[in-house]
Design an enzyme around this catalytic site. Structure first.
Site, PDB file in Angstrom:
ATOM      1  N   SER A   1     -24.429 -11.968   1.966  1.00 20.40           N
ATOM      2  CA  SER A   1     -24.140 -12.499   0.759  1.00 20.40           C
ATOM      3  C   SER A   1     -22.652 -12.672   0.469  1.00 20.40           C
ATOM      4  O   SER A   1     -22.334 -13.502   0.468  1.00 20.40           O
ATOM      5  CB  SER A   1     -24.316 -11.651  -0.666  1.00 20.40           C
TER       6      SER A   1
ATOM      7  N   HIS B   1     -19.360  -3.980   4.367  1.00 18.18           N
ATOM      8  CA  HIS B   1     -19.346  -4.500   2.881  1.00 18.18           C
ATOM      9  C   HIS B   1     -20.589  -5.755   2.828  1.00 18.18           C
ATOM     10  O   HIS B   1     -20.767  -5.704   1.338  1.00 18.18           O
ATOM     11  CB  HIS B   1     -17.649  -5.542   3.103  1.00 18.18           C
ATOM     12  N   ASP B   2     -21.396  -6.076   3.271  1.00 11.24           N
ATOM     13  CA  ASP B   2     -22.280  -6.927   2.853  1.00 11.24           C
ATOM     14  C   ASP B   2     -23.191  -6.224   2.925  1.00 11.24           C
ATOM     15  O   ASP B   2     -24.266  -6.611   2.064  1.00 11.24           O
ATOM     16  CB  ASP B   2     -23.242  -8.075   4.315  1.00 11.24           C
TER      17      ASP B   2
ATOM     18  N   ASP C   1     -27.709  -9.010   3.135  1.00 14.86           N
ATOM     19  CA  ASP C   1     -28.012 -10.293   3.569  1.00 14.86           C
ATOM     20  C   ASP C   1     -26.904 -11.410   3.291  1.00 14.86           C
ATOM     21  O   ASP C   1     -27.922 -12.706   4.050  1.00 14.86           O
ATOM     22  CB  ASP C   1     -28.671 -10.182   2.225  1.00 14.86           C
TER      23      ASP C   1
ATOM     24  N   GLY D   1     -28.205  -6.046  -0.419  1.00 19.16           N
ATOM     25  CA  GLY D   1     -27.732  -5.715   0.628  1.00 19.16           C
ATOM     26  C   GLY D   1     -27.263  -6.327   1.652  1.00 19.16           C
ATOM     27  O   GLY D   1     -26.297  -6.872   1.883  1.00 19.16           O
TER      28      GLY D   1
ATOM     29  N   HIS E   1     -14.210   4.789  12.021  1.00 16.66           N
ATOM     30  CA  HIS E   1     -12.853   4.045  11.654  1.00 16.66           C
ATOM     31  C   HIS E   1     -11.792   5.426  12.695  1.00 16.66           C
ATOM     32  O   HIS E   1     -10.274   4.346  12.781  1.00 16.66           O
ATOM     33  CB  HIS E   1     -12.371   5.141  10.414  1.00 16.66           C
ATOM     34  N   SER E   2     -12.506   5.084  13.637  1.00 19.56           N
ATOM     35  CA  SER E   2     -12.814   5.108  15.218  1.00 19.56           C
ATOM     36  C   SER E   2     -11.609   3.943  15.818  1.00 19.56           C
ATOM     37  O   SER E   2     -10.832   4.070  16.518  1.00 19.56           O
ATOM     38  CB  SER E   2     -13.172   5.808  16.187  1.00 19.56           C
TER      39      SER E   2
ATOM     40  N   ASP F   1     -13.336   6.585  20.524  1.00 20.08           N
ATOM     41  CA  ASP F   1     -13.465   8.120  21.113  1.00 20.08           C
ATOM     42  C   ASP F   1     -13.119   9.040  19.954  1.00 20.08           C
ATOM     43  O   ASP F   1     -13.239   8.619  18.320  1.00 20.08           O
ATOM     44  CB  ASP F   1     -12.014   8.382  21.748  1.00 20.08           C
TER      45      ASP F   1
ATOM     46  N   THR G   1      -6.242   5.714  18.998  1.00 23.54           N
ATOM     47  CA  THR G   1      -6.186   4.552  20.096  1.00 23.54           C
ATOM     48  C   THR G   1      -7.260   4.027  19.856  1.00 23.54           C
ATOM     49  O   THR G   1      -8.560   3.872  19.534  1.00 23.54           O
ATOM     50  CB  THR G   1      -7.487   5.678  20.676  1.00 23.54           C
TER      51      THR G   1
END
Ligand code: HEM
EC number: 1.11.1.-
Length: 364
Positions: free
Chosen positions: A96, A73-74, A94, A92, A202-203, A227, A222
């Site tokens: 912020s 998200h940064d 940074d 980017g 997202h694992s 994994d 898990t």
């Protein structure tokens, strides 16, 4: 003659010394830690502090997951497309998101992000590190607490951010695949394939805000292990919602207690990305290598890497992978919704026992 032998002996010794120096050239920091570059010494006290006091003794828990999400998200607050239109496109990776929290934490796509920002802020205040460096460092260390994760690259040297990033740059789970592809291409020149590499994150993930009635609901069975279950389970036929259902960005999942993002579901089934998704199904080494490669790009979006120092050796070596790829108990290979047109979904062992139910990730 004796002199000549002595001279060549000294030459050999000198060459050996130089070679050894090239192989083992390391500096010893004031706290006794070793690293390749003296500039990285500042990171060891930060490492010790966050492992003890942010990650509860080095766990792959909620803060580790949230810290990894924060890197994204940064970094994604960056848009060359906006710059080309003469607007500020963001800085980017940074920091912020931390420094301009009053603005960025209020963006719809950043809902819930204030929790980890507030948890991280005291560490930045008590160490000699910029917010941009801290966000990426904490994300890499948090990921390293998860068995099976790669040791991510960490580059040191992001300057202070100058302004908050513009709104509308962080993908939402209800965005179309077209707009997700477009956004990733703009933010980091990422290809369709590389989007899937990054989504390996997202694992080790759960949602607090998609269905706020059930915080901590994992994306796979898990969430504490890096994994391939995320790639398997998102490909299973969805049958129910874990909570109230009908929330924006959520579609039905195959397991009790598991939440499926609409974006993950669609990317797993889109002809442009389905085969890359499937390629990870039983291949943790592939996940490690390609996630690591894509994260090396993400972590320095908008930054001048020629001014940065590689401090990757400060990131702990993660514990080895755990478990093997499987269909969760209660389901079968027939529940897979094959989407890749050019290769068959691998046949996987099915876990024995009663239908799998996934426990929430406990709050810190
Ligand atoms: C299409 C792109 C993506 C979308 C739409 C998306 C969306 C989401 C959403 C909605 C959540 C749940 C937030 C909550 O309710 O608490 C989440 C969690 C998470 N995301 Fe993504 N994400 C995307 C890509 C990425 C990438 C590239 C990373 C890489 C760092 C990432 C890392 C994470 C992590 C680690 C979590 C878990 C956070 C936690 O457990 O607290 N995501 N994502």
């Amino acid at each position: 003659m004796v002199f000549q032998v002595l001279a060549s002996f000294i030459t050999v010794l000198a060459v050996l010394q130089v070679n050894r120096a090239a192989v083992t050239k390391r500096v010893t920091c004031p706290d006794g830690s070793m690293t390749a570059n003296e500039a990285c010494c500042v990171l060891f006290p930060v490492l010790e502090d966050i492992q003890q006091n942010l990650f509860d003794g080095g766990l792959c828990g909620e803060e580790a997951h949230e810290s990894l999400r924060l890197t994204f998200h940064d970094a994604f607050g960056f848009s060359p497309a906006l710059q080309a239109q003469g607007q500020f496109g963001g800085g980017g990776a940074d920091g912020s998101v931390i420094v301009f929290e009053e603005t960025e934490a209020n963006f719809a796509a950043n809902i819930g992000i204030d929790e980890i920002i507030n948890a991280q802020k005291p560490f930045i205040a008590r160490h000699n590190i910029t917010p941009g460096d801290f966000v990426q460092f904490a994300g890499a260390v948090g990921a390293a607490n998860c068995p099976g994760a790669p040791q991510l690259q960490f580059m040191l040297g992001r300057p202070m951010p100058v302004a908050s990033s513009p709104d509308g740059l962080i993908p939402e789970p209800f965005d179309t695949v077209d707009s997700i592809i477009e956004r990733f291409a703009d933010a980091g020149n990422f290809t369709e394939t590389e989007i899937i590499w990054l989504l390996t994150a997202h694992s080790i993930a759960a949602a607090d805000e998609v269905d706020p009635t059930i915080p901590g609901t994992p994306f796979d069975s898990t969430p504490g292990i890096f994994d391939s279950q995320i790639f398997i389970e998102v490909q299973l036929r969805g049958t129910s919602f874990p909570g109230t259902g009908g929330n924006q960005g959520e579609v039905e999942s195959p397991l009790r207690g598991e939440l499926r993002l609409q974006s993950d579901s669609e990317l797993a089934r889109d002809s442009r990305t389905a085969c890359e998704w499937q390629a990870f199904v039983d291949n943790v080494p592939r996940m490690q290598t390609l996630f690591s490669a894509a994260m090396s790009t993400l972590a320095v979006i908008g930054q001048d890497t020629s001014q940065m120092v590689d401090c990757s050796d400060v990131i702990p070596v993660p514990p080895p992978p755990q478990g093997t790829a499987h269909i969760p108990a209660g389901l079968s290979n027939a529940d897979i919704e094959q989407a890749c047109a050019t290769a068959a979904f691998p046949s996987l062992p099915v876990d024995p026992g009663p239908a799998t139910s996934v426990a929430p990730v406990p709050p810190a």
